[in-house]
Every structure is written in structure tokens, then in C-alpha cells.
Design a protein around this motif. Structure first.
Motif, PDB file in Angstrom:
ATOM      1  N   GLU A   8      -7.060 -23.332 -55.296  1.00 16.54           N
ATOM      2  CA  GLU A   8      -6.046 -22.627 -54.506  1.00 16.54           C
ATOM      3  C   GLU A   8      -6.010 -23.154 -53.076  1.00 16.54           C
ATOM      4  OE1 GLU A   8      -7.409 -18.658 -55.018  1.00 16.54           O
ATOM      5  OE2 GLU A   8      -6.264 -18.352 -56.869  1.00 16.54           O
ATOM      6  N   ARG A   9      -7.177 -23.372 -52.503  1.00 14.09           N
ATOM      7  CA  ARG A   9      -7.256 -23.896 -51.136  1.00 14.09           C
ATOM      8  C   ARG A   9      -6.626 -25.285 -51.063  1.00 14.09           C
ATOM      9  NH1 ARG A   9     -12.378 -23.351 -50.515  1.00 14.09           N
ATOM     10  NH2 ARG A   9     -12.291 -21.182 -49.923  1.00 14.09           N
ATOM     11  N   GLU A  10      -6.884 -26.125 -52.052  1.00 16.41           N
ATOM     12  CA  GLU A  10      -6.279 -27.467 -52.092  1.00 16.41           C
ATOM     13  C   GLU A  10      -4.758 -27.386 -52.182  1.00 16.41           C
ATOM     14  OE1 GLU A  10      -7.981 -29.679 -55.334  1.00 16.41           O
ATOM     15  OE2 GLU A  10     -10.012 -29.522 -54.519  1.00 16.41           O
ATOM     16  N   LEU A  11      -4.254 -26.470 -52.995  1.00 13.34           N
ATOM     17  CA  LEU A  11      -2.804 -26.309 -53.120  1.00 13.34           C
ATOM     18  C   LEU A  11      -2.190 -25.801 -51.821  1.00 13.34           C
ATOM     19  CD1 LEU A  11      -2.652 -24.865 -56.739  1.00 13.34           C
ATOM     20  CD2 LEU A  11      -1.850 -27.111 -55.988  1.00 13.34           C
ATOM     21  N   LEU A  12      -2.875 -24.876 -51.159  1.00 13.74           N
ATOM     22  CA  LEU A  12      -2.380 -24.399 -49.868  1.00 13.74           C
ATOM     23  C   LEU A  12      -2.421 -25.520 -48.832  1.00 13.74           C
ATOM     24  CD1 LEU A  12      -3.944 -20.828 -49.830  1.00 13.74           C
ATOM     25  CD2 LEU A  12      -1.529 -21.412 -50.084  1.00 13.74           C
ATOM     26  N   ASP A  13      -3.474 -26.346 -48.860  1.00 12.89           N
ATOM     27  CA  ASP A  13      -3.548 -27.511 -47.968  1.00 12.89           C
ATOM     28  C   ASP A  13      -2.373 -28.456 -48.214  1.00 12.89           C
ATOM     29  OD1 ASP A  13      -5.865 -26.787 -46.602  1.00 12.89           O
ATOM     30  OD2 ASP A  13      -7.191 -27.935 -47.923  1.00 12.89           O
ATOM     31  N   ARG A  14      -2.061 -28.688 -49.465  1.00 15.09           N
ATOM     32  CA  ARG A  14      -0.924 -29.567 -49.809  1.00 15.09           C
ATOM     33  C   ARG A  14       0.376 -28.963 -49.291  1.00 15.09           C
ATOM     34  NH1 ARG A  14       1.760 -33.707 -51.310  1.00 15.09           N
ATOM     35  NH2 ARG A  14       3.047 -33.749 -53.170  1.00 15.09           N
ATOM     36  N   SER A  15       0.529 -27.667 -49.464  1.00 19.83           N
ATOM     37  CA  SER A  15       1.705 -26.971 -48.968  1.00 19.83           C
ATOM     38  C   SER A  15       1.816 -27.112 -47.449  1.00 19.83           C
ATOM     39  CB  SER A  15       1.622 -25.493 -49.360  1.00 19.83           C
ATOM     40  OG  SER A  15       2.704 -24.768 -48.860  1.00 19.83           O
ATOM     41  N   ILE A  16       0.720 -26.961 -46.759  1.00 20.37           N
ATOM     42  CA  ILE A  16       0.697 -27.095 -45.301  1.00 20.37           C
ATOM     43  C   ILE A  16       1.110 -28.499 -44.883  1.00 20.37           C
ATOM     44  CG2 ILE A  16      -0.870 -27.192 -43.302  1.00 20.37           C
ATOM     45  CD1 ILE A  16      -2.342 -24.752 -44.689  1.00 20.37           C
ATOM     46  N   GLY A  17       0.566 -29.499 -45.548  1.00 17.39           N
ATOM     47  CA  GLY A  17       0.927 -30.884 -45.234  1.00 17.39           C
ATOM     48  C   GLY A  17       2.409 -31.146 -45.433  1.00 17.39           C
ATOM     49  N   LEU A  18       2.951 -30.666 -46.541  1.00 15.37           N
ATOM     50  CA  LEU A  18       4.376 -30.851 -46.817  1.00 15.37           C
ATOM     51  C   LEU A  18       5.245 -30.112 -45.798  1.00 15.37           C
ATOM     52  CD1 LEU A  18       4.329 -30.531 -50.709  1.00 15.37           C
ATOM     53  CD2 LEU A  18       4.774 -32.613 -49.392  1.00 15.37           C
ATOM     54  N   LEU A  19       4.840 -28.904 -45.442  1.00 17.67           N
ATOM     55  CA  LEU A  19       5.598 -28.128 -44.462  1.00 17.67           C
ATOM     56  C   LEU A  19       5.561 -28.783 -43.082  1.00 17.67           C
ATOM     57  CD1 LEU A  19       4.528 -24.570 -45.618  1.00 17.67           C
ATOM     58  CD2 LEU A  19       6.877 -25.450 -45.600  1.00 17.67           C
ATOM     59  N   GLN A  20       4.428 -29.377 -42.725  1.00 13.84           N
ATOM     60  CA  GLN A  20       4.335 -30.074 -41.442  1.00 13.84           C
ATOM     61  C   GLN A  20       5.291 -31.269 -41.401  1.00 13.84           C
ATOM     62  OE1 GLN A  20       0.059 -30.643 -41.473  1.00 13.84           O
ATOM     63  NE2 GLN A  20      -0.237 -28.989 -40.000  1.00 13.84           N
ATOM     64  N   LYS A  21       5.335 -32.030 -42.493  1.00 15.82           N
ATOM     65  CA  LYS A  21       6.261 -33.164 -42.562  1.00 15.82           C
ATOM     66  C   LYS A  21       7.706 -32.674 -42.498  1.00 15.82           C
ATOM     67  CE  LYS A  21       3.277 -36.221 -45.227  1.00 15.82           C
ATOM     68  NZ  LYS A  21       3.054 -36.842 -46.529  1.00 15.82           N
ATOM     69  N   THR A  65       0.845 -19.511 -44.181  1.00 11.12           N
ATOM     70  CA  THR A  65       0.049 -20.250 -45.169  1.00 11.12           C
ATOM     71  C   THR A  65      -1.293 -20.646 -44.585  1.00 11.12           C
ATOM     72  OG1 THR A  65       2.077 -21.051 -46.201  1.00 11.12           O
ATOM     73  CG2 THR A  65       0.050 -22.233 -46.735  1.00 11.12           C
ATOM     74  N   LYS A  66      -1.310 -21.071 -43.328  1.00 12.12           N
ATOM     75  CA  LYS A  66      -2.584 -21.422 -42.668  1.00 12.12           C
ATOM     76  C   LYS A  66      -3.496 -20.213 -42.554  1.00 12.12           C
ATOM     77  CE  LYS A  66      -1.065 -25.315 -39.822  1.00 12.12           C
ATOM     78  NZ  LYS A  66      -0.835 -25.764 -38.426  1.00 12.12           N
ATOM     79  N   ILE A  67      -2.925 -19.067 -42.203  1.00 16.12           N
ATOM     80  CA  ILE A  67      -3.735 -17.851 -42.084  1.00 16.12           C
ATOM     81  C   ILE A  67      -4.358 -17.493 -43.429  1.00 16.12           C
ATOM     82  CG2 ILE A  67      -3.599 -15.348 -41.705  1.00 16.12           C
ATOM     83  CD1 ILE A  67      -1.449 -16.006 -39.520  1.00 16.12           C
ATOM     84  N   ILE A  68      -3.574 -17.566 -44.484  1.00 18.33           N
ATOM     85  CA  ILE A  68      -4.090 -17.240 -45.817  1.00 18.33           C
ATOM     86  C   ILE A  68      -5.161 -18.240 -46.232  1.00 18.33           C
ATOM     87  CG2 ILE A  68      -3.492 -17.114 -48.275  1.00 18.33           C
ATOM     88  CD1 ILE A  68      -0.779 -15.937 -47.311  1.00 18.33           C
ATOM     89  N   ARG A  69      -4.886 -19.534 -46.049  1.00 16.63           N
ATOM     90  CA  ARG A  69      -5.871 -20.556 -46.403  1.00 16.63           C
ATOM     91  C   ARG A  69      -7.168 -20.380 -45.621  1.00 16.63           C
ATOM     92  NH1 ARG A  69      -5.385 -25.928 -44.028  1.00 16.63           N
ATOM     93  NH2 ARG A  69      -5.729 -24.632 -42.221  1.00 16.63           N
ATOM     94  N   ASP A  70      -7.057 -20.122 -44.332  1.00 20.70           N
ATOM     95  CA  ASP A  70      -8.246 -19.967 -43.493  1.00 20.70           C
ATOM     96  C   ASP A  70      -9.020 -18.690 -43.824  1.00 20.70           C
ATOM     97  OD1 ASP A  70      -7.489 -22.339 -42.317  1.00 20.70           O
ATOM     98  OD2 ASP A  70      -6.733 -21.392 -40.476  1.00 20.70           O
TER      99      ASP A  70
END
Length: 115
Positions: free
Chosen positions: A21-34, A107-112
Motif C-alpha cells: 500500500e505504501r509503495e502504491l501511495l508513493d507511486r501515486s505521489i510521484g505521478l501527482l507531482q509530475k 495522499t502524503k499525510i495518509i502515506r506518512d
């Protein structure tokens, strides 16, 4: 990246599932940043919104399951957040919003907050 349904990976340990789940949220964060950098009409935006919609649909399905071990109050809060994220992502998809930052921050808050 292939997202597996929870029923297909239920034999994983809770730690493995949380790591996934953390990896998927990280991927989501990366995509959202781009997407934030490239703008709401970019390919990156389409990719980010599509991923966010798929991810949160999957997470909501799991959160709604009776087999989910999280406390009911936490599940209810995460479901509310997930519904907001889906609505916001859909608004971006339709061109009615460009609020990538709001989704990104939540998403960052949830991941963290994941242990």
C-alpha cells in the motif's frame, strides 16, 4: 505496475500488505507531482488521475470489507477521504478542477501515517 486485488494476495502478511500500500501511495505521489508540474491537460495528468482513480477504488473496496482489520472509526474516516479523492480526481478528469495539490497533500499525510 499491476495492481492485484486484495483477495488474490490475502495470504500476504499484514506487513507485506502495508508495504505494498505504501509503495502504491508513493507511486501515486510521484505521478501527482509530475502532473502538477506539467499541468492538467498533460499526458502526466491523465496518467496520474487514472492511477489515483484505480488505486482509491481498490482501497475503498478493501476498507469497506468486513475482513478489514482496521478499527471501524479509522475505516470510516479513510472511506470519507477516499470518496473526496475520487470526486476531486474525477473533477480534474472532466476539466472542472486542477487540484492536484490537494490530492497530493492528503495522499502524503495518509502515506506518512502508515506504520
Amino acid at each position: 505496475m499491476i495492481m492485484l486485488r486484495y483477495a488474490e494476495i490475502e495470504e500476504d502478511s499484514p506487513t507485506d500488505a502495508r508495504d505494498r500500500e505504501r509503495e502504491l501511495l508513493d507511486r501515486s505521489i510521484g505521478l501527482l507531482q509530475k502532473a502538477t508540474e506539467k499541468g492538467p491537460k498533460s499526458f502526466e495528468a491523465v496518467e496520474a488521475v487514472h492511477f489515483v482513480l484505480r488505486l482509491w477504488s481498490m482501497l475503498l473496496e478493501d476498507l469497506a470489507s468486513n475482513d478489514n482489520a482496521l478499527p471501524k472509526e479509522l475505516r470510516a474516516s479513510l472511506i470519507s477521504i477516499g470518496i473526496w479523492i475520487l470526486r476531486e480526481a474525477d473533477s480534474i478528469r472532466k476539466g472542472d478542477s486542477s487540484n492536484f495539490q490537494g490530492i497530493l497533500d492528503i495522499t502524503k499525510i495518509i502515506r506518512d501515517g502508515m506504520q
